[in-house]
Design a protein around this motif. Structure first.
Motif, PDB file in Angstrom:
ATOM      1  N   GLY A   1       0.854  -1.174   0.000  1.00  0.00           N
ATOM      2  CA  GLY A   1       0.000   0.000   0.000  1.00  0.00           C
ATOM      3  C   GLY A   1       0.894   1.229   0.000  1.00  0.00           C
ATOM      4  O   GLY A   1       1.890   1.278   0.717  1.00  0.00           O
ATOM      5  N   MET A   2       0.558   2.228  -0.795  1.00  0.00           N
ATOM      6  CA  MET A   2       1.488   3.346  -1.003  1.00  0.00           C
ATOM      7  C   MET A   2       0.799   4.685  -0.811  1.00  0.00           C
ATOM      8  O   MET A   2      -0.328   4.900  -1.259  1.00  0.00           O
ATOM      9  N   SER A   3       1.517   5.589  -0.159  1.00  0.00           N
ATOM     10  CA  SER A   3       1.139   6.998  -0.090  1.00  0.00           C
ATOM     11  C   SER A   3       2.344   7.810  -0.520  1.00  0.00           C
ATOM     12  O   SER A   3       3.471   7.533  -0.074  1.00  0.00           O
ATOM     13  N   VAL A   4       2.127   8.811  -1.383  1.00  0.00           N
ATOM     14  CA  VAL A   4       3.210   9.686  -1.812  1.00  0.00           C
ATOM     15  C   VAL A   4       3.331  10.812  -0.794  1.00  0.00           C
ATOM     16  O   VAL A   4       2.326  11.429  -0.421  1.00  0.00           O
ATOM     17  N   ALA A   5       4.544  11.090  -0.357  1.00  0.00           N
ATOM     18  CA  ALA A   5       4.749  12.099   0.685  1.00  0.00           C
ATOM     19  C   ALA A   5       5.971  12.951   0.363  1.00  0.00           C
ATOM     20  O   ALA A   5       6.832  12.559  -0.434  1.00  0.00           O
ATOM     21  N   ILE A   6       6.019  14.109   0.997  1.00  0.00           N
ATOM     22  CA  ILE A   6       7.166  15.012   0.900  1.00  0.00           C
ATOM     23  C   ILE A   6       7.520  15.461   2.312  1.00  0.00           C
ATOM     24  O   ILE A   6       6.684  15.356   3.227  1.00  0.00           O
ATOM     25  N   PRO A   7       8.736  15.956   2.534  1.00  0.00           N
ATOM     26  CA  PRO A   7       9.079  16.474   3.868  1.00  0.00           C
ATOM     27  C   PRO A   7       8.136  17.604   4.278  1.00  0.00           C
ATOM     28  O   PRO A   7       7.767  18.449   3.459  1.00  0.00           O
ATOM     29  N   GLU A   8       7.745  17.610   5.509  1.00  0.00           N
ATOM     30  CA  GLU A   8       6.797  18.602   6.012  1.00  0.00           C
ATOM     31  C   GLU A   8       7.376  20.011   5.874  1.00  0.00           C
ATOM     32  O   GLU A   8       8.553  20.254   6.151  1.00  0.00           O
ATOM     33  N   GLY A   9       6.551  20.952   5.374  1.00  0.00           N
ATOM     34  CA  GLY A   9       6.957  22.343   5.250  1.00  0.00           C
ATOM     35  C   GLY A   9       7.586  22.703   3.923  1.00  0.00           C
ATOM     36  O   GLY A   9       7.901  23.870   3.695  1.00  0.00           O
ATOM     37  N   GLU A  10       7.778  21.749   3.009  1.00  0.00           N
ATOM     38  CA  GLU A  10       8.392  22.044   1.717  1.00  0.00           C
ATOM     39  C   GLU A  10       7.323  22.176   0.626  1.00  0.00           C
ATOM     40  O   GLU A  10       6.171  21.734   0.785  1.00  0.00           O
ATOM     41  N   GLU A  11       7.730  22.786  -0.519  1.00  0.00           N
ATOM     42  CA  GLU A  11       6.802  23.012  -1.623  1.00  0.00           C
ATOM     43  C   GLU A  11       6.554  21.715  -2.384  1.00  0.00           C
ATOM     44  O   GLU A  11       7.477  20.927  -2.621  1.00  0.00           O
ATOM     45  N   ILE A  12       5.297  21.525  -2.808  1.00  0.00           N
ATOM     46  CA  ILE A  12       4.935  20.295  -3.512  1.00  0.00           C
ATOM     47  C   ILE A  12       5.708  20.168  -4.824  1.00  0.00           C
ATOM     48  O   ILE A  12       6.188  19.089  -5.190  1.00  0.00           O
ATOM     49  N   ALA A  13       5.861  21.274  -5.534  1.00  0.00           N
ATOM     50  CA  ALA A  13       6.443  21.222  -6.873  1.00  0.00           C
ATOM     51  C   ALA A  13       7.918  20.865  -6.876  1.00  0.00           C
ATOM     52  O   ALA A  13       8.429  20.318  -7.858  1.00  0.00           O
TER      53      ALA A  13
END
Length: 533
Positions: A128-140
């Motif tokens: 099962g997968m969720s795409v994530a980024i470091p908290e506080g950074e821009e999505i792009a």
């Protein structure tokens, strides 16, 4: 009220200085933000341009010197952004193979080919997968991570197991256990929240769809975890690998592909190229294709001839009708001229996309008003010559109000004593019109006729909305019988089976040169009319 002595500078009010420096500061702040975005995107050319722009604003507006440049600088900036840069970019693109399948760099194409070749390994686990980024950074711009779950193996315990699920975080560095503290699971078993990460929604992840597709978490040598859907991932292996020393791609079956003409093609010449190519310089190939490829050459010549005839007939017919109506309504004996003139400019006031669509409906062979009213059965939009006539008729309706307006203004500016003098000399109405009124009229409208010719030479909206460039011959679906060069270039760039923006850019450059040459000749001829004055 006291005034400053002659020869001494007038003191600038403090509030004006405050507003000036505030605007300068805001401009510099905006430039700094743009430069920061460009640095993150790796575009050093944009960084250089923005820095030069900021320096120019500071130098020009922070001192009392350079009064002329204070007015010229905004215009020069807009000229560079909206005229010079598009032209330079079009010229640069015309010497490349940029288009469908050739929009990436070679390095990006190699990565895409390998990513597209990943296939699930035998008996591989599903996550099962969720795409994530470091908290506080821009999505792009943020680095991606996969937050992964899988059913816990028998006997598995520890701080990364919860509710029968093992939790992992996958990055470009590899796969690591994810502590369960603070983690929230969704109903489908995927991770909805985790400390230190921002889990992207499906819409947000779709903004990075290309990056998500290419992203792989390395595990066990040549294996990697890849996204299968928006919420599922699998362990897979690339079936195509790149050899940087030989500059070749090799499949698991042993087929070798070599780099040639912006693609990896089979070394033995058997079979198609790999699906993803890259942009590269092709020199004058696009220009030579226009004149050497028989299909393009014949179509280009056919379109060019019509492209010359169409604006000539359009300008001639609209000018003749507009001038005759202007002469009629310029007669002082005619009453209610204001009402008639207002009605005559209605076609000019309506948006062209509305008018063109209405005329296309009226030209319908089976249900159109024109065939019903006239009792004809002409296939206006299906027969080549009828379609050309339909285009000219529609453009006559759209264009004569403009000619009527400029001719009315020019006629009203001609002194009445000139006509009276011609009448005293014995000239009749037609002689006065031909020898006196027309030369004076052309002095005013001559340059506008040249500009109207240039506009109709590239009248994309009318052709695209009325006929779509058609009808098309059965043997060539790229070249229509009412196509202009501009609609031909548009079709090559965006609507053909294999869009070729580089070739379309080459056609655009030829259009630019043709319009420039024809306009130059036209303005030279209209300049000779100035001797009439």
């Amino acid at each position: 009220m006291s005034q400053a002595p002659v020869g001494q500078p007038v003191a600038t009010p403090p509030w004006v200085l405050a507003v000036k420096w505030l605007l300068i500061a805001l401009t510099l702040a905006a430039c700094t933000y743009l430069a920061w975005l460009a640095v993150e995107g790796g575009s050093w050319l944009i960084v250089t341009v923005v820095a030069f722009l900021a320096m120019s604003v500071l130098v020009v507006y922070s001192t009392r010197r350079g009064i002329t440049m204070k007015y010229l600088l905004p215009g020069l900036i807009l000229l560079a952004l909206f005229q010079v840069w598009p032209i330079a970019y079009t010229v640069a693109t015309a010497f490349t193979n940029y288009g469908d399948g050739h929009s990436l760099s070679k390095e990006e194409a190699i990565e895409a080919i390998q990513a597209q070749s990943v296939r699930p390994a035998p008996d591989s686990a599903r996550y099962g997968m969720s795409v994530a980024i470091p908290e506080g950074e821009e999505i792009a711009t943020a680095e991606l991570s996969f937050l992964l779950t899988r059913p816990a193996q028998e006997g598995a315990t520890g701080e990364h197991v919860v509710d029968g699920q093992e939790l992992f975080v996958g990055t470009l560095e590899g796969l690591e256990p994810l502590p369960v503290e603070g983690v929230t699971l969704r109903g489908n078993g995927t991770i909805g929240a985790a400390p230190g990460y921002r889990v992207l929604t499906l819409v947000e992840a779709n903004e990075r769809a290309q990056d998500v597709s290419a992203f792989a978490v390395p595990v066990d040598g040549d294996l990697g975890i890849k996204a299968a859907t928006g919420t599922q991932a699998f362990v897979g292996r690339a079936t195509t690998t790149y050899n940087p020393d030989a500059d070749t791609m090799t499949t698991l079956e042993g087929t070798v592909y070599v780099a040639r003409d912006g693609n990896f093609v089979p070394q033995d010449g058997q079979g198609p190229a790999l699906p993803t190519g890259w942009t590269e310089n092709v020199g004058l190939d696009n220009f030579s294709s226009i004149f050497t490829d028989s299909t393009l050459r014949n179509g280009f010549v056919k379109i060019f001839v019509w492209n010359l005839v169409f604006p000539l007939l359009s300008v001639g017919s609209t000018f003749l009708l507009g001038m005759l109506l202007a002469l009629l309504f310029n007669d002082p004996r005619l009453r209610g001229k204001g009402i008639y003139r207002s009605l005559l400019i209605l076609p000019y006031a309506l948006p062209i996309f509305v008018t063109a669509i209405v005329w296309a409906a009226m030209f319908n062979q089976d249900f159109g008003m024109i065939n019903e009213v006239t009792g004809l059965n002409i296939d206006w939009l299906g027969d080549p010559w009828a379609a050309r006539a339909a285009v000219l008729i529609t453009n006559l309706w759209l264009g004569f109000p403009y000619m009527f307006l400029i001719c009315t203004g020019a006629l009203q500016s001609i002194p009445t004593d000139v006509r009276e003098a011609a009448s005293v000399d014995g000239a009749g109405p037609f002689r006065t019109l031909w020898s006196v009124v027309m030369p004076l009229l052309l002095v005013a409208v001559g340059p506008l006729l040249v500009a109207s010719f240039a506009f109709n030479f590239n009248n994309f909206g009318l052709i695209y909305l009325l006929t779509g460039g058609g009808p098309f011959d059965a043997t060539n679906s790229q070249v229509g019988n009412t196509d202009l060069l501009i609609t031909f270039a548009y079709r090559l760039a965006l609507e053909s089976g294999t869009p070729n923006i580089g070739l379309a850019s080459a056609v655009s450059i030829i259009i630019f040169l043709l319009v420039g040459a024809l306009s130059y000749v036209g303005f030279r001829q209209s300049k000779a009319l100035e001797e009439v004055n």
